[in-house]
Design a protein around this motif. Structure first.
Motif, PDB file in Angstrom:
ATOM      1  N   HIS A  39     -88.198-134.078  36.908  1.00 54.24           N
ATOM      2  CA  HIS A  39     -88.725-135.317  36.326  1.00 54.24           C
ATOM      3  C   HIS A  39     -89.324-136.169  37.430  1.00 54.24           C
ATOM      4  CE1 HIS A  39     -87.156-134.644  32.307  1.00 54.24           C
ATOM      5  NE2 HIS A  39     -85.983-134.332  32.828  1.00 54.24           N
ATOM      6  N   LEU A  40     -90.291-136.974  37.075  1.00 54.92           N
ATOM      7  CA  LEU A  40     -90.940-137.853  38.041  1.00 54.92           C
ATOM      8  C   LEU A  40     -90.211-139.183  38.186  1.00 54.92           C
ATOM      9  CD1 LEU A  40     -94.667-137.229  37.048  1.00 54.92           C
ATOM     10  CD2 LEU A  40     -93.291-136.054  38.774  1.00 54.92           C
ATOM     11  N   VAL A  41     -89.409-139.541  37.184  1.00 55.66           N
ATOM     12  CA  VAL A  41     -88.680-140.808  37.210  1.00 55.66           C
ATOM     13  C   VAL A  41     -87.193-140.532  37.385  1.00 55.66           C
ATOM     14  CG1 VAL A  41     -90.391-141.965  35.774  1.00 55.66           C
ATOM     15  CG2 VAL A  41     -88.440-140.855  34.692  1.00 55.66           C
ATOM     16  N   GLY A  42     -86.480-141.536  37.894  1.00 57.31           N
ATOM     17  CA  GLY A  42     -85.033-141.423  38.014  1.00 57.31           C
ATOM     18  C   GLY A  42     -84.598-140.834  39.340  1.00 57.31           C
ATOM     19  N   PRO A  43     -83.293-140.940  39.633  1.00 57.65           N
ATOM     20  CA  PRO A  43     -82.741-140.474  40.915  1.00 57.65           C
ATOM     21  C   PRO A  43     -82.550-138.961  40.924  1.00 57.65           C
ATOM     22  CG  PRO A  43     -81.008-141.412  39.566  1.00 57.65           C
ATOM     23  CD  PRO A  43     -82.274-141.598  38.786  1.00 57.65           C
ATOM     24  N   ARG A  44     -83.629-138.232  41.158  1.00 57.56           N
ATOM     25  CA  ARG A  44     -83.586-136.767  41.158  1.00 57.56           C
ATOM     26  C   ARG A  44     -84.438-136.244  42.305  1.00 57.56           C
ATOM     27  NH1 ARG A  44     -84.663-138.563  35.920  1.00 57.56           N
ATOM     28  NH2 ARG A  44     -83.128-137.976  34.320  1.00 57.56           N
ATOM     29  N   PHE A  45     -83.952-135.233  42.989  1.00 59.29           N
ATOM     30  CA  PHE A  45     -84.752-134.584  44.022  1.00 59.29           C
ATOM     31  C   PHE A  45     -85.886-133.786  43.389  1.00 59.29           C
ATOM     32  CE2 PHE A  45     -81.370-134.142  47.627  1.00 59.29           C
ATOM     33  CZ  PHE A  45     -81.512-135.482  47.903  1.00 59.29           C
ATOM     34  N   ALA A  46     -86.953-133.546  44.162  1.00 61.73           N
ATOM     35  CA  ALA A  46     -88.013-132.644  43.744  1.00 61.73           C
ATOM     36  C   ALA A  46     -87.503-131.202  43.836  1.00 61.73           C
ATOM     37  CB  ALA A  46     -89.244-132.829  44.626  1.00 61.73           C
ATOM     38  N   PRO A  47     -87.838-130.371  42.859  1.00 57.33           N
ATOM     39  CA  PRO A  47     -87.187-129.059  42.769  1.00 57.33           C
ATOM     40  C   PRO A  47     -87.391-128.115  43.950  1.00 57.33           C
ATOM     41  CG  PRO A  47     -88.276-129.611  40.699  1.00 57.33           C
ATOM     42  CD  PRO A  47     -88.697-130.639  41.693  1.00 57.33           C
ATOM     43  N   ILE A  48     -88.639-127.872  44.344  1.00 52.31           N
ATOM     44  CA  ILE A  48     -88.892-126.825  45.338  1.00 52.31           C
ATOM     45  C   ILE A  48     -88.172-127.115  46.654  1.00 52.31           C
ATOM     46  CG2 ILE A  48     -90.653-125.704  46.743  1.00 52.31           C
ATOM     47  CD1 ILE A  48     -90.695-124.716  43.910  1.00 52.31           C
ATOM     48  N   ALA A  49     -88.306-128.330  47.158  1.00 53.33           N
ATOM     49  CA  ALA A  49     -87.652-128.672  48.426  1.00 53.33           C
ATOM     50  C   ALA A  49     -86.136-128.607  48.293  1.00 53.33           C
ATOM     51  CB  ALA A  49     -88.090-130.067  48.873  1.00 53.33           C
ATOM     52  N   ALA A  50     -85.601-129.124  47.179  1.00 55.69           N
ATOM     53  CA  ALA A  50     -84.148-129.137  46.993  1.00 55.69           C
ATOM     54  C   ALA A  50     -83.585-127.727  46.886  1.00 55.69           C
ATOM     55  CB  ALA A  50     -83.789-129.945  45.751  1.00 55.69           C
ATOM     56  N   LEU A  51     -84.270-126.863  46.161  1.00 57.52           N
ATOM     57  CA  LEU A  51     -83.784-125.497  45.990  1.00 57.52           C
ATOM     58  C   LEU A  51     -83.882-124.706  47.286  1.00 57.52           C
ATOM     59  CD1 LEU A  51     -85.240-124.612  42.472  1.00 57.52           C
ATOM     60  CD2 LEU A  51     -82.937-125.407  43.048  1.00 57.52           C
ATOM     61  N   THR A  52     -84.932-124.943  48.053  1.00 50.51           N
ATOM     62  CA  THR A  52     -85.055-124.267  49.345  1.00 50.51           C
ATOM     63  C   THR A  52     -83.907-124.655  50.268  1.00 50.51           C
ATOM     64  OG1 THR A  52     -87.469-124.243  49.119  1.00 50.51           O
ATOM     65  CG2 THR A  52     -86.563-123.890  51.317  1.00 50.51           C
ATOM     66  N   ALA A  53     -83.591-125.954  50.305  1.00 48.54           N
ATOM     67  CA  ALA A  53     -82.486-126.410  51.148  1.00 48.54           C
ATOM     68  C   ALA A  53     -81.160-125.828  50.688  1.00 48.54           C
ATOM     69  CB  ALA A  53     -82.431-127.935  51.143  1.00 48.54           C
ATOM     70  N   ALA A  54     -80.937-125.778  49.371  1.00 49.34           N
ATOM     71  CA  ALA A  54     -79.691-125.215  48.843  1.00 49.34           C
ATOM     72  C   ALA A  54     -79.580-123.733  49.163  1.00 49.34           C
ATOM     73  CB  ALA A  54     -79.620-125.441  47.331  1.00 49.34           C
TER      74      ALA A  54
END
Length: 306
Positions: A39-54
């Motif tokens: 989602h573009l709104v709200g306290p959420r990380f962007a998917p690609i960067a977050a998944l790569t880090a995980a």
């Protein structure tokens, strides 16, 4: 009978170190997949960067989206990003994709929220493009929404023919598309046409069972190869004052596997029932606050995975 699998939606952390620790805790607790929303709104990380880090912080844990909003990215861009992530993670990506639906995302970014029919049609074309670009050799596609002219991308995903494709939803058109094209179907609630949230009229046991029947009928011979899942939006010994996602009242879902109330043994028995009787084997914890409750459930049911 499919083995149990367990996922958890994780949205953010205060630092990269804290995010990595969350991923490692999930892996250590026996969860199979870390999932992020899009989602573009709200306290959420962007998917690609977050998944790569995980993925970089873990060894076994799979990573995925619940789900990429198709309207946010051209499928050729998503195909390349996803293939790269699958390769760098050692083949641990689960590619969840949906139409995009939340009105606040579209309004905030100045994008038009088109009708569900248009968005589903666009998603159907996007899935064809993703699968085509993940395949071998140049890909050609001519659709109403997308055109691909002999594009041959590299890298290709490590998982062949492509990473598991996850589609979720509650409306008949999306469920039919999922049954026909996905590897994993996440049964959820239908959302309102205006994108304001889940449709409160869509709750209840019979509605959930009807969705399962719809998927089975639409899948035909594919049904035996599908993995069926759902998101758990409420857990614990009693109903919490804070309601589930998008402020929908989850009380109508008590008889479904989306709400798990009662004791530890009550929850384990309910999950076994839904797997053994209705083929739901993949359960996703939607709220991080429920992870301490669900951890012992994962541990007990681990022996039922193989």
């Amino acid at each position: 009978m499919r083995p149990f699998r367990f996922g958890a939606v994780v949205r953010e952390a205060e630092s990269g170190k804290a995010w990595a620790e969350k991923a490692r805790r999930l892996e250590g607790a026996g969860f199979d997949v870390l999932l992020v929303p899009d989602h573009l709104v709200g306290p959420r990380f962007a998917p690609i960067a977050a998944l790569t880090a995980a993925a970089c912080a873990t060894d076994r844990l799979r990573v995925g989206t619940l789900v990429f909003a198709n309207d946010f990215r051209h499928p050729a861009v998503l195909a390349k990003e996803a293939a790269t992530l699958d390769l760098l993670s050692g083949g641990r990506l689960e590619a969840g994709i949906g139409t995009g639906w939340m009105a606040g995302d579209y309004a905030g970014a100045g994008m038009a929220l088109e009708t569900p029919g248009v968005r589903v049609e666009r998603l159907q074309e996007a899935i064809a493009v993703l699968k085509g670009l993940w395949g071998d050799g140049p890909f050609q596609f001519e659709g109403r929404h997308y055109r691909i002219d002999g594009l041959d991308q590299w890298p290709k995903p490590l998982q062949r023919p492509h990473p598991p494709l996850v589609l979720g939803g509650g409306g008949p058109r999306v469920l039919r598309l999922a049954a026909e094209q996905a590897d994993v179907v996440n049964i959820g609630m239908r959302v309102k046409r205006d994108g304001s949230g889940p449709d409160r009229k869509d709750g209840g046991l019979e509605a959930f069972l009807d969705k399962l029947r719809h998927v089975r009928a639409a899948a035909g011979d594919r049904y035996a190869h599908l993995e069926l899942g759902t998101s758990v939006v409420q857990m614990g010994g009693a109903r919490k004052a804070e309601e589930s996602w998008s402020a929908v009242d989850s009380s109508s879902l008590d008889e479904t596997p989306q709400v798990l109330l009662g004791t530890h043994h009550d929850i384990v028995d309910k999950l076994r029932y839904w797997r053994d009787e209705h083929d739901i084997s993949y359960f996703v914890v939607h709220n991080e606050r429920d992870l301490p409750i669900f951890g012992p459930v994962v541990e007990e049911l681990a022996t039922a995975r193989g």
